[in-house]
Design a protein around this motif. Sequence first.
Motif, PDB file in Angstrom:
ATOM      1  N   PHE A  20       0.950   3.676  -3.621  1.00  0.00           N
ATOM      2  CA  PHE A  20      -0.468   3.479  -2.984  1.00  0.00           C
ATOM      3  C   PHE A  20      -0.399   6.070  -3.721  1.00  0.00           C
ATOM      4  O   PHE A  20      -0.974   6.189  -4.631  1.00  0.00           O
ATOM      5  CB  PHE A  20      -1.055   4.890  -1.661  1.00  0.00           C
TER       6      PHE A  20
ATOM      7  N   PHE B 274       1.043  -1.697   0.581  1.00  0.00           N
ATOM      8  CA  PHE B 274       0.124  -0.380   0.086  1.00  0.00           C
ATOM      9  C   PHE B 274       0.935   1.370   0.106  1.00  0.00           C
ATOM     10  O   PHE B 274       0.692   2.165  -0.264  1.00  0.00           O
ATOM     11  CB  PHE B 274      -1.144  -0.260   1.402  1.00  0.00           C
TER      12      PHE B 274
ATOM     13  N   LEU C  31      -8.214  -0.813   3.544  1.00  0.00           N
ATOM     14  CA  LEU C  31      -7.673  -0.460   2.547  1.00  0.00           C
ATOM     15  C   LEU C  31      -7.935  -1.699   1.008  1.00  0.00           C
ATOM     16  O   LEU C  31      -7.737  -1.001  -0.498  1.00  0.00           O
ATOM     17  CB  LEU C  31      -5.694  -1.767   2.359  1.00  0.00           C
TER      18      LEU C  31
ATOM     19  N   ILE D  37      -2.873  -2.425  -4.803  1.00  0.00           N
ATOM     20  CA  ILE D  37      -3.941  -1.844  -3.583  1.00  0.00           C
ATOM     21  C   ILE D  37      -4.780  -3.553  -2.795  1.00  0.00           C
ATOM     22  O   ILE D  37      -4.697  -4.248  -2.138  1.00  0.00           O
ATOM     23  CB  ILE D  37      -4.468  -1.117  -3.740  1.00  0.00           C
TER      24      ILE D  37
END
Length: 418
Positions: free
Chosen positions: A255, A251, A313, A390
Amino acid sequence: MSEISNKPDRGSILSIFLTVFIDMLGVGIIIPVIPALFFEESAHFFSPDVAHQTRSILYGFLLASYPFMQFFGAPVLGALSDRHGRKPLLSLSLVGTAVGYLLFAWAIKTQNLWLLFASRMLPGFMGGNISILLSAIADVSDAKSKTQNFGLVGMAFGIGFILGPAIGGILADNTVVSWFDHSTPFWFTAGITVVNMLLVQFRFKETLKEKQASKISLITGFRNIGTSLSAPKLRVIFSVVLLLSLGFTFFTQFFSVLLIDKFDYTEKNIGVVFGWVGIWLAFTQGFTVRRLSRRFSSREILNFTPFLLAAALATILIPDQAWWMFVITPFSASFQGITAPNLTTVISEQASARQQGEIMGINQSVQSLGQTIPPIIAGYLNTINGNLPIIAAATLTLCGGLVYVLIFQRKTSATIPA
């Protein structure tokens, strides 16, 4: 500060808090800059004919280079801190960090890709300061205050993330000041790392009460992984650590790339989002963790938070408008903010007071492994679909929660009260 720790240790806790804050401020400052070097055309680090797929793969390897070297360096520094004390080794690690930032700034100035990699690897090897600081927290905490004090360190992380990315985004923007460029945040971060070195030298009090001759070797990281897998008492909990580290790294490292590719975010936009995440992380670990620790044990809390984190998430992929990020990201920040200090407490409880440096060294090795693998894999996944990193993050976090509840809790509930 009355609820942080016992009276004699307040000064130590405060100095550790400030050291972590300045360290994480430096980390936060560079967050919006590195992905921009690879994925923003205006960065001019790569020529226009370099494909997005090539940039993605190189970006993954660059991110992996830091934890890869930390895998070797952190256990060595941890063992040396058991032998010589926390303070001198913390100072040494900060020297390596400062030099690394200076070299990274110069690599940007000279457009030198190889130096870019070398300048991340050096502070990676020397960057065992977090494991040393966690050992120092364990040195000065009793069983009652340990989770609260780990949470306080987490709050310093959060405050660094509030200010750092915003500062980094501003320092890299030449519309703010004409001579600002992508190297400016790294010159600045080298400077505040020097300030941190002075803080450690003059304000940090040695916390190690009893020194011991821990074994020192460059292959200690591999031994630590072996220990984490072979010792029945450690195998399962460190499997949880590895899965959660893998998940959250998928993540955090990609991100920013998602924000650039999906919403055309600039360094300043990314800085604002990460600052918003930092606010919630700081609030959670400075307030929520301390309140929860009074009512529930760390073992009880971890029955729920990894699953909530996995769900948070996964929801990041739902929005098709950028403003939704400000609604969704506080949930992932909060659940991670609760999970991390409580997991560290459970790990710390697996060792005696004399073994805190060793157990934190093993923990750092497992986390370094968990931080090395995802960027490399995500670099390739991102060339297929930008959502895949992700998805991997949510899936691995879910698996970590399942291993904790279904295996660790069942294996230890008979001997350790929940």
